[in-house]
Scaffold this active site. Structure first.
Site, PDB file in Angstrom:
ATOM      1  CD  GLU A   1      -2.886  -1.335   0.270  1.00  0.00           C
ATOM      2  OE1 GLU A   1      -3.100  -0.360  -0.484  1.00  0.00           O
ATOM      3  OE2 GLU A   1      -3.470  -2.424   0.141  1.00  0.00           O
TER       4      GLU A   1
ATOM      5  CB  CYS B   1      -1.334   7.449   2.157  1.00  0.00           C
ATOM      6  SG  CYS B   1      -2.461   6.636   3.263  1.00  0.00           S
TER       7      CYS B   1
HETATM    8  P1  NAD Z   1       9.002   5.182   3.628  1.00  0.00           P
HETATM    9  O1  NAD Z   1       8.743   4.452   2.368  1.00  0.00           O
HETATM   10  O2  NAD Z   1      10.106   6.154   3.660  1.00  0.00           O
HETATM   11  O3  NAD Z   1       9.288   4.136   4.820  1.00  0.00           O
HETATM   12  C1  NAD Z   1       8.365   3.102   5.097  1.00  0.00           C
HETATM   13  C2  NAD Z   1       9.099   1.987   5.811  1.00  0.00           C
HETATM   14  O4  NAD Z   1      10.027   1.396   4.907  1.00  0.00           O
HETATM   15  C3  NAD Z   1       9.920   2.446   7.005  1.00  0.00           C
HETATM   16  O5  NAD Z   1       9.777   1.503   8.042  1.00  0.00           O
HETATM   17  C4  NAD Z   1      11.332   2.445   6.462  1.00  0.00           C
HETATM   18  O6  NAD Z   1      12.303   2.279   7.452  1.00  0.00           O
HETATM   19  C5  NAD Z   1      11.281   1.249   5.543  1.00  0.00           C
HETATM   20  N1  NAD Z   1      12.324   1.154   4.510  1.00  0.00           N
HETATM   21  C6  NAD Z   1      13.095   2.120   3.972  1.00  0.00           C
HETATM   22  N2  NAD Z   1      13.926   1.597   3.048  1.00  0.00           N
HETATM   23  C7  NAD Z   1      13.660   0.272   3.002  1.00  0.00           C
HETATM   24  C8  NAD Z   1      14.183  -0.808   2.233  1.00  0.00           C
HETATM   25  N3  NAD Z   1      15.147  -0.645   1.329  1.00  0.00           N
HETATM   26  N4  NAD Z   1      13.670  -2.036   2.422  1.00  0.00           N
HETATM   27  C9  NAD Z   1      12.667  -2.233   3.320  1.00  0.00           C
HETATM   28  N5  NAD Z   1      12.150  -1.257   4.089  1.00  0.00           N
HETATM   29  C10 NAD Z   1      12.649  -0.014   3.921  1.00  0.00           C
HETATM   30  O7  NAD Z   1       7.601   5.873   4.052  1.00  0.00           O
HETATM   31  P2  NAD Z   1       7.294   6.825   5.296  1.00  0.00           P
HETATM   32  O8  NAD Z   1       7.926   8.155   5.075  1.00  0.00           O
HETATM   33  O9  NAD Z   1       7.525   6.129   6.580  1.00  0.00           O
HETATM   34  O10 NAD Z   1       5.709   6.961   5.161  1.00  0.00           O
HETATM   35  C11 NAD Z   1       5.105   7.807   4.251  1.00  0.00           C
HETATM   36  C12 NAD Z   1       4.727   7.094   2.975  1.00  0.00           C
HETATM   37  O11 NAD Z   1       3.822   6.028   3.245  1.00  0.00           O
HETATM   38  C13 NAD Z   1       3.988   8.004   2.015  1.00  0.00           C
HETATM   39  O12 NAD Z   1       4.407   7.726   0.703  1.00  0.00           O
HETATM   40  C14 NAD Z   1       2.543   7.630   2.230  1.00  0.00           C
HETATM   41  O13 NAD Z   1       1.700   7.971   1.156  1.00  0.00           O
HETATM   42  C15 NAD Z   1       2.668   6.154   2.410  1.00  0.00           C
HETATM   43  N6  NAD Z   1       1.508   5.587   3.092  1.00  0.00           N
HETATM   44  C16 NAD Z   1       0.634   4.827   2.378  1.00  0.00           C
HETATM   45  C17 NAD Z   1      -0.512   4.320   2.983  1.00  0.00           C
HETATM   46  C18 NAD Z   1      -1.508   3.487   2.217  1.00  0.00           C
HETATM   47  O14 NAD Z   1      -2.343   2.854   2.845  1.00  0.00           O
HETATM   48  N7  NAD Z   1      -1.457   3.457   0.898  1.00  0.00           N
HETATM   49  C19 NAD Z   1      -0.740   4.582   4.329  1.00  0.00           C
HETATM   50  C20 NAD Z   1       0.186   5.354   5.043  1.00  0.00           C
HETATM   51  C21 NAD Z   1       1.311   5.850   4.416  1.00  0.00           C
END
Ligand code: NAD
Length: 537
Positions: free
Chosen positions: A285, A319
């Site tokens: 997501e 999001c």
């Molecule tokens: P992010 O993608 O920066 O991080 C998300 C998670 O991924 C964190 O735990 C991070 O440490 C981890 N991560 C980073 N690099 C990684 C890798 N190489 N491998 C595995 N994990 C890794 O996102 P964020 O800043 O924490 O959250 C905001 C984002 O999430 C926005 O894009 C938002 O739209 C999205 N979001 C989507 C939904 C949905 O339901 N579609 C809901 C909430 C947030």
């Protein structure tokens, strides 16, 4: 607790003194608990990693160290996956009724401690009181909802048609095994609980990593599951930095699937890299660049209110937030007048305080993205409101930027890039067709909103817009406020891979794979298939 109505993301206020008294008391408890050092949890072992710890600070007050959290690296992943594998069979064999019992207990524990959880998220994420309570309530409702789905499907067992009178066919959904579960910062409890409980109720075990900005809320979820009776090894907690431990978590051979909520950038990396020897489920997501359309038939007061709430609630760090508006040129001036007026009324400050609605952004990287968007606007368009960091005694302590509204030409990249900061791009269009076409140009397709009093326009919007969650005339939030069991949350295109969203009726099945079981009764079946008229296929 019964005296206080349930808070959701569409609750406009909680003018109950009791709510605020309990919230204040919970804030005191959280503040009294800051500054500790925490381990990771693998199986029944607490593993302390003293080097290079994650320092968890509040975005409201950068100097406030909430805690130091062991930072897992790739070296810790094999032990966590091994613990999860060891625990999986007995968790599955214990049966779905037992898993439902334990998980419902977790939902109850969340409700019992919701003030403490909400106060923690208010301080750790910078959410206002209602938003943080909504996060806690949603977490409990998600767990219950996924348990109910499992009960209603009788543990996902189904008697199938018989091909002969001598055989019995049963279809069973079985767990894949071990899921990696990776969460974002913005709904640190609800999304972590939602993803993980769906995996767990199906009989999978989980290796879980919270976002680096919210390890404390993630740890509370681990403790809740443990206290609810989730056996050791079934849910493993690895705090850590994405760039240090992230790849190892989904690249490990012992992982059977990944459930991830976060940015498109990280999600695409995982999706493209996950399946090597065979295809693995990859439930993503991802981000959004959600548009709200204001047509010439719109109730402009409702549109201004709905856009303001969705664009600046949680500082646009949802999001589902509205980050662009396409307004019909003929009503642009009166709409903008109302929108600017409503936005000027926003109460900004320390969001743990009773009357504050708008708080800080999560970290310095978010402030930098905000400043880049403002400087791009200076060369391409016009800043109508905001456009700078906030200053003053409260604001200089944290990551505070002003709610910002910018008028831009439709070609600007600021209409297409997810910024995740309180920056709203306004574009003027010459009708609904152009508004829908511009909306669909983005890579993302998460939520979308329309304000129109013409049912034909609303119907066309639903049919033609490329988004999984669409709202018409929602004054309480043009594109935000989804709730379990009411609004399934399914990202289309660059916003997700599942096609069946969280909060929805088909979510749990995605953590399960089908096994068909045919049993032939030897007592009644003909002995020699060669001579039998019923030939096996
Ligand atoms: P992010 O993608 O920066 O991080 C998300 C998670 O991924 C964190 O735990 C991070 O440490 C981890 N991560 C980073 N690099 C990684 C890798 N190489 N491998 C595995 N994990 C890794 O996102 P964020 O800043 O924490 O959250 C905001 C984002 O999430 C926005 O894009 C938002 O739209 C999205 N979001 C989507 C939904 C949905 O339901 N579609 C809901 C909430 C947030």
């Amino acid at each position: 607790m019964t005296a206080i109505p349930k808070i959701t993301y569409t609750s406009a206020n909680a003018d109950l003194d009791l709510f605020h008294r309990w919230f204040d008391e919970a804030l005191d408890r959280v503040r009294a608990d800051v500054g500790k050092f925490y381990p990771i949890y693998i199986g029944d072992r607490a593993v302390v990693l003293p080097r290079n710890a994650l320092v968890d600070t509040s975005p409201i007050e950068k100097s406030l160290i909430l805690g130091k959290f062991s930072a897992a690296t790739a070296e810790n992943v094999p032990a966590a996956v091994e613990a999860a594998r060891r625990a999986q069979k007995s968790w599955e064999r214990g049966g779905w009724k037992e898993r439902v019992r334990v998980l419902r207990r977790a939902a109850t524990l969340i409700r019992e401690s919701k003030f403490d959880l909400a106060a923690l998220m208010s301080i750790e994420v910078g959410k206002n009181r209602l938003e943080s309570m909504g996060d806690a309530e949603e977490a409990a409702d998600l767990i219950d909802y996924y348990c109910t789905q499992t009960e209603q499907a009788d543990g996902f067992r189904k008697e199938m048609a018989r091909m002969t009178p001598h055989e019995r066919n049963e279809d069973v959904l079985r767990p894949y095994g071990v899921f990696t579960c990776i969460a974002p910062f913005n709904f640190p409890l609800a999304l972590s609980a939602g993803m993980s409980s769906a995996a767990l109720v199906g009989g999978n075990t989980v290796v879980y990593k919270p976002a680096e900005d919210t390890p404390w809320t993630g740890l509370r979820l681990y403790e809740i599951y443990r206290d609810a009776g989730v056996p050791s090894g079934v849910f493993n907690y690895l705090s850590g930095r994405g760039m240090e431990v992230g790849d190892a978590l989904w690249q490990h051979d012992g992982i059977d699937g990944v459930v991830f909520t976060g940015s498109k950038r990280v999600g695409m990396r995982i999706f493209n890299g996950l399946s090597g020897r065979w295809v693995k489920p990859c439930l993503m997501e991802l981000g959004g660049k959600n548009s709200t359309i204001v047509t010439s038939n719109a109730d402009l007061d409702a549109a201004a209110e709905g856009v303001m709430r969705s664009a600046f609630g949680l500082q646009n760090q949802k999001c589902s937030a509205t980050s662009r508006v396409y307004v019909d040129r003929t009503v642009a001036a009166p709409f903008l007048e109302r929108l600017l007026e409503r936005t000027r009324e926003i109460r900004m400050g320390d969001p743990t305080q009773r009357d504050v609605w708008f708080g800080p952004v999560i970290n310095p990287a978010a402030v930098a993205r905000f400043e880049r968007a403002v400087s791009q606007t200076m060369s391409e368009g016009e800043v109508l409101l905001g456009g700078s960091r906030l200053s003053g005694p409260v604001f200089s302590k944290g990551h505070f930027v002003a709610p910002t509204i910018a008028r831009l030409p439709l070609q600007s990249s600021l209409f297409f890039e997810e910024l995740f900061v309180p920056f709203l791009a306004i574009g003027e269009v010459s009708g609904l067709d152009e508004a829908i076409a511009e909306t669909n140009l983005a890579d993302f397709g998460l939520t979308a909103g329309i304000f129109s009093s013409d049912p034909a326009e609303v119907a066309r919007f639903f049919d033609d817009v490329e988004a999984g969650l669409c709202y018409a005339n929602k004054r309480s939030g043009a594109t935000t406020g989804a709730w379990p069991g009411a609004q399934p949350f399914c990202g289309w295109k660059g916003s997700g891979s599942t096609g069946k969203g969280g909060c929805g009726p088909y979510y749990v099945q995605q953590f399960l794979r089908e096994q068909c079981r045919t049993v032939v009764d030897p007592a009644t079946a003909p002995g020699d298939p060669q001579r039998s008229p019923e030939r096996a296929v």
